[in-house]
Design an enzyme around this catalytic site. Structure first.
Site: not given
Ligand SMILES: C[C@@](CO)(OP(=O)(O)O)[C@H](O)COP(=O)(O)OP(=O)(O)OC[C@H]1O[C@@H](n2ccc(N)nc2=O)[C@H](O)[C@@H]1O
Ligand SMILES: Nc1ncnc2c1ncn2[C@@H]1O[C@H](COP(=O)(O)OP(=O)(O)O)[C@@H](O)[C@H]1O
Length: 304
Positions: A14, A110-112, A114, A145
Site C-alpha cells: 500500500k 507500505i502496510g505489508g 496489513s 490499514d
Molecule cells: C500510517 C499508516 C498510513 O496508512 O500506514 P503505515 O505507516 O503503518 O504503513 C497507517 O495509518 C498506520 O496503520 P497501522 O500500521 O495499521 O497502524 P496500527 O497498527 O493500527 O497503529 C499503530 C499505532 O500508531 C498510532 N496511530 C496509528 C494510526 C492512526 N491513524 N493514528 C495513530 O496515532 C497509534 O499509536 C497506534 O497504536
Molecule cells: N505478516 C506480517 N508482516 C509484517 N509485519 C508484521 C506481520 N505480522 C505482524 N507484523 C508486525 O506488524 C508491525 C508493522 O509491520 P508492517 O505492516 O510491515 O508495517 P508498515 O505498515 O509500517 O509497513 C511490525 O511490528 C511487525 O513486526
C-alpha cells in the site's frame, strides 16, 4: 494437488500518495485524509491442508526476523475469521498450514503486515465460502490499514482508515519504491508528529474523478503532502538521502515518503521509465543495499 491448484493470494504494498492528519480521537489515534494505492510489489500467502490446527511458516527475502507466532498478522487474521465464521457456519471452518512468502520490507510504511492480514481473510473466506461482508469488521480490529487492503484498490481513506471513498482513476504511471533497510516504528512517528506541534489547518485536498496522465497526477499531488514525512525524517535521517536520490533520477515527477516511512516512492511517466530509473539508482547505490522495486500500480480503478 498441483501448484496451480494451491489456494493462494497476493498481498500488495500500500502506498499513501498523500497523507494529511486532520484531527485526533479521544483514544489518541490520529484522523487521516489519505490517498491509498497499491503497487505491483507483493507478499504471497498460500494455504495447505486441511490440518489439525492453524500454523504458519515464513520464507522470502524479508522472512528473517519476522516471527511466525500468534502475534503475526496472518495467524491473527486467520484465527479471528475462523472464530467468526465458525459460529456462522456451524464450525465448518477447517484449519490450514499457512505459508507467507515475505517479499516486502517490514515496518516500512507500505502496510505489508496489513496486506498479509487482508489477503489471509480473502483467501480463507473463499475457502470457507464465507460472505465477504463479514471481513470488514474483523479487518478494522486487526489494524488501521487492514480495511483498505481488503479490496487492494485505490481509495481515499479517512477516519483512522475505516472510512473508504472512491479515488481518482489512476493513469498508467510508473512507480519506484525505495527502502533504506531501516525499520521505522509507526507509533513513534505519530508521537514525533504530535510533539512537533501537530495538526495544520488546511482546506480539504481536491481530487478529480480521474487523472489522464502521470504528469496531471503529480501536479495535483504536489499541492498535497505527507504530514508524517518530517517527523519520520527526524527519527531516521537517511530518509532525506533516499528522497534526494529518487528526486534526482531522470523523468521523476514526484518523490515522497509513504505512510510512516521509511519507504519512499517516485512517480514516473510510465512503468518503463520507473524501471530504467531503478536501474540507475541501483548502480549508483549498489554498496548501500537499499531495497528497490519498480513497475506500475496493481489496480488503477476504485472498487466503490
Ligand atoms: C500510517 C499508516 C498510513 O496508512 O500506514 P503505515 O505507516 O503503518 O504503513 C497507517 O495509518 C498506520 O496503520 P497501522 O500500521 O495499521 O497502524 P496500527 O497498527 O493500527 O497503529 C499503530 C499505532 O500508531 C498510532 N496511530 C496509528 C494510526 C492512526 N491513524 N493514528 C495513530 O496515532 C497509534 O499509536 C497506534 O497504536
Ligand atoms: N505478516 C506480517 N508482516 C509484517 N509485519 C508484521 C506481520 N505480522 C505482524 N507484523 C508486525 O506488524 C508491525 C508493522 O509491520 P508492517 O505492516 O510491515 O508495517 P508498515 O505498515 O509500517 O509497513 C511490525 O511490528 C511487525 O513486526
Amino acid at each position: 494437488m498441483t501448484f496451480s491448484d494451491t489456494p493462494q493470494a497476493t498481498a500488495h504494498a500500500k502506498i499513501n500518495l498523500f497523507l494529511h492528519i486532520t484531527g485526533r480521537r479521544d483514544d489518541g489515534y490520529h484522523l487521516l485524509d489519505s490517498l491509498a494505492v497499491f503497487a505491483g510489489a507483493a507478499d504471497r500467502i498460500t494455504l495447505e491442508g486441511p490440518a489439525d490446527t492453524m500454523s504458519l511458516t515464513i520464507d522470502g527475502p524479508f522472512g528473517r526476523g519476522l516471527e511466525a507466532d500468534s502475534q503475526n498478522l496472518v495467524l491473527r487474521a486467520a484465527r479471528a475469521l475462523q472464530a467468526k465464521a465458525g459460529t456462522a457456519f456451524n464450525g465448518l471452518t477447517e484449519s490450514f498450514r499457512l505459508k507467507l512468502e515475505k517479499n516486502l520490507p517490514v515496518s516500512s510504511g507500505i502496510g505489508g503486515g496489513s496486506a498479509d492480514a487482508a489477503a489471509t481473510l480473502r483467501l480463507l473466506a473463499r475457502e470457507w465460502d464465507a460472505d465477504q461482508t463479514i471481513l470488514f469488521p474483523i479487518a478494522e480490529k486487526l489494524g488501521a490499514d487492514v480495511p483498505v487492503c481488503i479490496a487492494q484498490r485505490p481509495a481515499r481513506m479517512q477516519g483512522i482508515g475505516e472510512i473508504l471513498a472512491p479515488a481518482p482513476i489512476l493513469p498508467d504511471a510508473g512507480l519506484l519504491l525505495v527502502n533504506p533497510g531501516v525499520g521505522v516504528s509507526t507509533p513513534e512517528v505519530f508521537q514525533a508528529f504530535a510533539a512537533s506541534g501537530g495538526i495544520t489547518e488546511r482546506p480539504e485536498a481536491f481530487l478529480p474523478t480521474r487523472w489522464n496522465s502521470a504528469q496531471d497526477m503529480a501536479a495535483d499531488l504536489n499541492t498535497t503532502t505527507n504530514d508524517l514525512q518530517a517527523p519520520a525524517l527526524s527519527q531516521c535521517p537517511v530518509i532525506g538521502t533516499v528522497l534526494a536520490s529518487i528526486g534526482s533520477l531522470p523523468d521523476c515527477l514526484l518523490a515522497r515518503m509513504s505512510g510512516s516511512g521509511a519507504t519512499c516512492f517516485g512517480i514516473f511517466p510510465d512503468p518503463d521509465t520507473a524501471i530504467t530509473a531503478a536501474r540507475i539508482l541501483n548502480e549508483q547505490n549498489a554498496r548501500l543495499g537499499w531495497w528497490t522495486w519498480a513497475g506500475g500500480f496493481h489496480h488503477t480503478g476504485s472498487s466503490t
